[in-house]
Design an enzyme around this catalytic site. Sequence first.
Site, PDB file in Angstrom:
ATOM      1  N   GLY A 137      39.157  42.275  39.859  1.00 21.34           N
ATOM      2  CA  GLY A 137      39.547  42.885  40.281  1.00 21.34           C
ATOM      3  C   GLY A 137      41.145  43.299  41.225  1.00 21.34           C
ATOM      4  O   GLY A 137      41.457  42.185  40.744  1.00 21.34           O
ATOM      5  N   CYS A 138      40.943  44.315  41.671  1.00 24.23           N
ATOM      6  CA  CYS A 138      42.314  44.518  42.096  1.00 24.23           C
ATOM      7  C   CYS A 138      42.947  43.039  43.132  1.00 24.23           C
ATOM      8  O   CYS A 138      42.273  42.754  43.795  1.00 24.23           O
ATOM      9  CB  CYS A 138      42.615  45.583  43.734  1.00 24.23           C
ATOM     10  SG  CYS A 138      43.895  46.326  44.608  1.00 24.23           S
TER      11      CYS A 138
END
Length: 224
Positions: free
Chosen positions: A53-54
């Site tokens: 993810g981020c």
Amino acid sequence: MKIFSAITLILCSILLVCCAAKNNNHENKKVEEPVAIDPALAAKLDTAYFASGCFWCTEAVFERVNGVVDVVSGYSGGTIDNPTYEMVGAGLTNYAEAVRIAYDPSVVTYELLVEFFYASHDPTTLNRQGPDVGKQYRSAIFYRTEAEKKSAEDRKDYLDKSGKYDSEVVTQIVPYTNFYIAEDYHQNYYELHPNQPYVYSVSRPKVEKFVKEYKDYLKKKYKK
């Protein structure tokens, strides 16, 4: 076809606006100097590459692990040269937001890092982590050796058999090919911008959950 093209253009525009919102007013923030590593220590360090993810959150999680010497945010898993955040964030490449982890294997093993990786995000969602949607936010382990591949696959199999999740783990376990360091303003972002809305509402809860569950493996300064 014209309707499809119009929809595609609208979606791309929305993605670009979201990227711009994340970038807004952060280009001139001061980034901490790279970690100074003793030559003797540097000689025995190993490297791991993960995407979950981020990368603001992923970097913050692994920075807290005892035995991890340095974590760098970047892009991995694509084919074009020199990808930018705008390109990756808009889904215009096959890169994932990823981190490069330099660690001391005498303090923390690759197997443990893999466990931390799976535990610090949802590995059952394809191309999505929370509000972030797209292949750039996919769950992936980029292995460099057969031993790393086995560690990643063994943990995945264990999780699938354990019943921990309602769905199967969809993490990609693929050979490492490349890693491009992200723009300076992304490095150490979580620490530098604790009150940024995304960090405060999305990244912080994930980091705090990890800290609570794995407190015995943290660096002293992060133990509460």
